[in-house]
Scaffold this motif. Structure first.
Motif, mmCIF file in Angstrom:
data_model
loop_
_atom_site.group_PDB
_atom_site.id
_atom_site.type_symbol
_atom_site.label_atom_id
_atom_site.label_comp_id
_atom_site.label_asym_id
_atom_site.label_seq_id
_atom_site.Cartn_x
_atom_site.Cartn_y
_atom_site.Cartn_z
ATOM 1 N N ASP A 42 128.968 -38.636 45.875
ATOM 2 C CA ASP A 42 130.769 -37.643 46.005
ATOM 3 C C ASP A 42 131.756 -38.885 45.996
ATOM 4 O O ASP A 42 131.805 -38.970 45.795
ATOM 5 C CB ASP A 42 130.957 -37.216 47.830
ATOM 6 N N LYS A 64 129.788 -33.503 42.078
ATOM 7 C CA LYS A 64 130.149 -33.352 42.982
ATOM 8 C C LYS A 64 131.027 -35.064 43.755
ATOM 9 O O LYS A 64 131.213 -34.981 44.434
ATOM 10 C CB LYS A 64 128.624 -33.359 44.276
ATOM 11 N N ARG A 72 133.769 -37.198 43.547
ATOM 12 C CA ARG A 72 135.031 -36.256 44.112
ATOM 13 C C ARG A 72 135.807 -38.278 43.760
ATOM 14 O O ARG A 72 137.379 -37.760 43.103
ATOM 15 C CB ARG A 72 135.430 -36.591 44.933
ATOM 16 N N ILE A 73 135.630 -39.149 43.916
ATOM 17 C CA ILE A 73 136.240 -40.507 43.026
ATOM 18 C C ILE A 73 135.362 -41.422 43.308
ATOM 19 O O ILE A 73 134.491 -42.087 43.585
ATOM 20 C CB ILE A 73 136.718 -40.636 45.206
ATOM 21 N N GLY A 89 138.321 -33.716 37.648
ATOM 22 C CA GLY A 89 139.459 -33.889 39.191
ATOM 23 C C GLY A 89 138.974 -35.118 39.683
ATOM 24 O O GLY A 89 139.171 -34.914 40.887
ATOM 25 N N VAL A 90 138.308 -36.368 39.416
ATOM 26 C CA VAL A 90 137.612 -37.212 39.850
ATOM 27 C C VAL A 90 139.232 -37.947 39.807
ATOM 28 O O VAL A 90 139.160 -38.985 38.975
ATOM 29 C CB VAL A 90 137.248 -38.205 39.354
ATOM 30 N N THR A 107 145.351 -41.245 48.594
ATOM 31 C CA THR A 107 145.405 -41.558 47.442
ATOM 32 C C THR A 107 146.091 -42.660 47.009
ATOM 33 O O THR A 107 146.144 -42.992 45.876
ATOM 34 C CB THR A 107 145.589 -41.023 45.959
#
Ligand code: 3PG
Length: 306
Positions: free
Chosen positions: A50, A69, A71-72, A92-93, A300
């Protein structure tokens, strides 16, 4: 969440323990991938991640495609030229760095490299001193300012070039502002490079700039190998027997340079500027905290692909 700590060049054990403590304390799991042999190992390891913490590890479109999966990604360090930002954004990361956290380690190495070259690579040949020499700092950011501060303490005169800072900001941070890269190279006995690798900077330091340096000039590169035009560097060293090059990012033509120019050139075998326990702890723990905050609050701060 599963956090993959992927470090081809591993962090100190204490940094890894600290990352685990922060992440696990917030209910996340940390999976380690250290010293991996091939990029395919990284591609395989991201399948169920993730989040990722990386150093100079290459996060390519292939890696992102293999990480549904994810995200960051937090680059525990400053430069993020190893991450395909466009591909990350398309997936979308969120990509972040940890600015300033490893700067002192890099700045200390830059100073050490200057002394090493001034003292002819610690051989008995007669060397020179840094006292009274002028240091030109190319980009006066987190690392550049620390290099300037430490060099000033050794009695050097400091000039700095930074297109993102005003003269007043440069002066109040202890350096004399210069206004062009040509002026910086023409007037500096030592130039310390602290620019990122961008399309506009890649190959930007070559024959023309290097040969502007005064007699005995020393070029210090703890930034990125890509910013140097290596053929231009070779030609400059050939024409000007007084010039020297020292770097923490080994040029592709290093063997040839070493063979031709001997003690006038030196490169570390593997980039080590940020490889101190302190820098590993500062950058690694900051990365872990940024990931924990991101999942807890959506924070963020430090995102670089906005
Ligand atoms: C950075 O950009 O932070 C430095 O180049 C350090 O890179 P490293 O984490 O690969 O040592």
């Amino acid at each position: 969440m599963k956090i993959l700590l992927a470090t081809q060049k591993p962090f100190a054990a204490k940094a890894v323990a600290g990352i685990k403590e922060i992440a696990e304390g917030a209910g996340h799991e940390v999976v380690l991938l250290e010293k991996y042999a091939a990029q395919s190992d990284l591609v395989a390891a991201v399948a169920d991640a993730d989040a990722m913490i990386i150093r100079s590890d290459k996060v390519t479109a292939e890696v992102l495609d293999a990480a549904p999966k994810l995200r960051i990604v937090v680059r525990a360090g400053a430069g993020y030229d190893n991450v395909d930002l466009a591909a990350a954004t398309a997936h979308g990361v969120v990509v972040m760095n940890t600015p300033g956290q490893n700067s002192n380690a890099v700045a200390e190495l830059a100073l050490a490299m200057m002394i090493f070259m001034a003292r002819t690579q610690f051989t008995p040949a007669t060397g020179s001193e840094l006292l009274g020499k002028r240091l030109g700092v190319q980009a006066y950011g987190n690392v550049g300012r620390l290099v300037g501060q430490k060099a000033r303490a050794l009695g050097m005169e400091i000039s700095a070039l930074d297109p993102f800072l005003t003269d007043e900001q440069i002066s109040s941070a202890g350096a004399e502002p210069v206004h062009s890269v040509e002026e910086l190279y023409s007037t500096s006995d030592y130039v310390s490079i602290h620019i990122p690798a961008l399309p506009s900077t890649i190959g930007s330091i070559g024959y023309d700039l290097i040969t502007r340096m005064p007699k005995g000039g020393v070029l210090v590169n703890t930034a990125r190998k890509e910013v140097i035009d290596e053929a231009g560097l070779e030609k400059a060293l050939e024409e000007r027997e007084d010039l020297k090059y020292v770097t923490d990012v080994m040029p592709d033509n290093y063997e040839l340079l070493r063979e031709r120019f001997g003690l006038r050139v030196f490169a570390t075998p593997k980039k080590m500027g940020a490889q101190t326990a302190e820098a590993n702890i500062n950058a690694g723990l900051a990365a872990a905290r940024q990931i924990v905050d991101f999942f807890a609050t959506g924070c963020t701060r430090f995102q670089v692909n906005k």
